[in-house]
Design a protein around this motif. Structure first.
Motif, PDB file in Angstrom:
ATOM      1  N   ASP A  89       0.824  -1.214   0.000  1.00 27.86           N
ATOM      2  CA  ASP A  89       0.000   0.000   0.000  1.00 27.86           C
ATOM      3  C   ASP A  89       0.856   1.262   0.000  1.00 27.86           C
ATOM      4  O   ASP A  89       0.622   2.187  -0.792  1.00 27.86           O
ATOM      5  CB  ASP A  89      -0.939   0.030   1.212  1.00 27.86           C
ATOM      6  CG  ASP A  89      -2.008  -1.050   1.154  1.00 27.86           C
ATOM      7  OD1 ASP A  89      -2.208  -1.647   0.077  1.00 27.86           O
ATOM      8  OD2 ASP A  89      -2.636  -1.305   2.197  1.00 27.86           O
ATOM      9  N   LEU A  90       1.842   1.322   0.891  1.00 31.95           N
ATOM     10  CA  LEU A  90       2.684   2.514   0.968  1.00 31.95           C
ATOM     11  C   LEU A  90       3.606   2.625  -0.238  1.00 31.95           C
ATOM     12  O   LEU A  90       3.881   3.728  -0.711  1.00 31.95           O
ATOM     13  CB  LEU A  90       3.481   2.542   2.267  1.00 31.95           C
ATOM     14  CG  LEU A  90       2.666   3.016   3.470  1.00 31.95           C
ATOM     15  CD1 LEU A  90       3.390   2.737   4.773  1.00 31.95           C
ATOM     16  CD2 LEU A  90       2.345   4.490   3.364  1.00 31.95           C
ATOM     17  N   ASP A  91       4.050   1.499  -0.766  1.00 32.67           N
ATOM     18  CA  ASP A  91       4.873   1.502  -1.973  1.00 32.67           C
ATOM     19  C   ASP A  91       4.078   2.083  -3.138  1.00 32.67           C
ATOM     20  O   ASP A  91       4.556   2.967  -3.855  1.00 32.67           O
ATOM     21  CB  ASP A  91       5.345   0.079  -2.284  1.00 32.67           C
ATOM     22  CG  ASP A  91       6.274   0.027  -3.483  1.00 32.67           C
ATOM     23  OD1 ASP A  91       7.051   0.983  -3.680  1.00 32.67           O
ATOM     24  OD2 ASP A  91       6.243  -0.977  -4.211  1.00 32.67           O
ATOM     25  N   GLY A  92       2.859   1.616  -3.307  1.00 30.60           N
ATOM     26  CA  GLY A  92       2.011   2.107  -4.394  1.00 30.60           C
ATOM     27  C   GLY A  92       1.648   3.569  -4.230  1.00 30.60           C
ATOM     28  O   GLY A  92       1.645   4.335  -5.197  1.00 30.60           O
ATOM     29  N   TRP A  93       1.354   3.967  -2.986  1.00 32.54           N
ATOM     30  CA  TRP A  93       1.014   5.365  -2.719  1.00 32.54           C
ATOM     31  C   TRP A  93       2.190   6.271  -3.048  1.00 32.54           C
ATOM     32  O   TRP A  93       2.039   7.281  -3.735  1.00 32.54           O
ATOM     33  CB  TRP A  93       0.596   5.539  -1.256  1.00 32.54           C
ATOM     34  CG  TRP A  93       0.496   6.965  -0.852  1.00 32.54           C
ATOM     35  CD1 TRP A  93      -0.526   7.823  -1.138  1.00 32.54           C
ATOM     36  CD2 TRP A  93       1.458   7.720  -0.100  1.00 32.54           C
ATOM     37  NE1 TRP A  93      -0.257   9.058  -0.609  1.00 32.54           N
ATOM     38  CE2 TRP A  93       0.958   9.027   0.022  1.00 32.54           C
ATOM     39  CE3 TRP A  93       2.687   7.412   0.462  1.00 32.54           C
ATOM     40  CZ2 TRP A  93       1.649  10.034   0.703  1.00 32.54           C
ATOM     41  CZ3 TRP A  93       3.383   8.408   1.135  1.00 32.54           C
ATOM     42  CH2 TRP A  93       2.855   9.698   1.252  1.00 32.54           C
TER      43      TRP A  93
END
Length: 81
Positions: free
Chosen positions: A50-54
């Motif tokens: 999630d944080l990688d994609g964000w």
């Protein structure tokens, strides 16, 4: 990993599940100065993707790295602008 850069602030989102780690990370990074590094501590395994994609899709932030610990996932995000 944290020894590679100075951490300006640590955000504890342990116990929160998607989408709260990203929501709280965005709020915290908005309050930092350009160049500052935010350390995010999470327990949700989904926070890794999630944080990688964000970060990948968000201007003004850079994901410096992620670490998977025993029960805690650490994310290092730099505000770039």
């Amino acid at each position: 990993m944290s020894a590679e850069f100075d951490i300006a602030e640590t955000l504890d989102v342990k116990g929160a599940s998607c989408p709260m780690p990203v929501v709280k990370t965005k709020s915290a990074i908005d309050d930092l100065d350009a160049g500052a590094v935010l350390e995010v501590l999470a327990t949700d395994p989904g926070s890794m993707s999630d944080l990688d994609g964000w970060a990948d899709g968000t201007a003004g932030v850079e994901l410096l790295g992620q670490e998977e610990g025993d029960d805690v996932y650490k994310h290092y995000v730099r505000k770039t602008e």
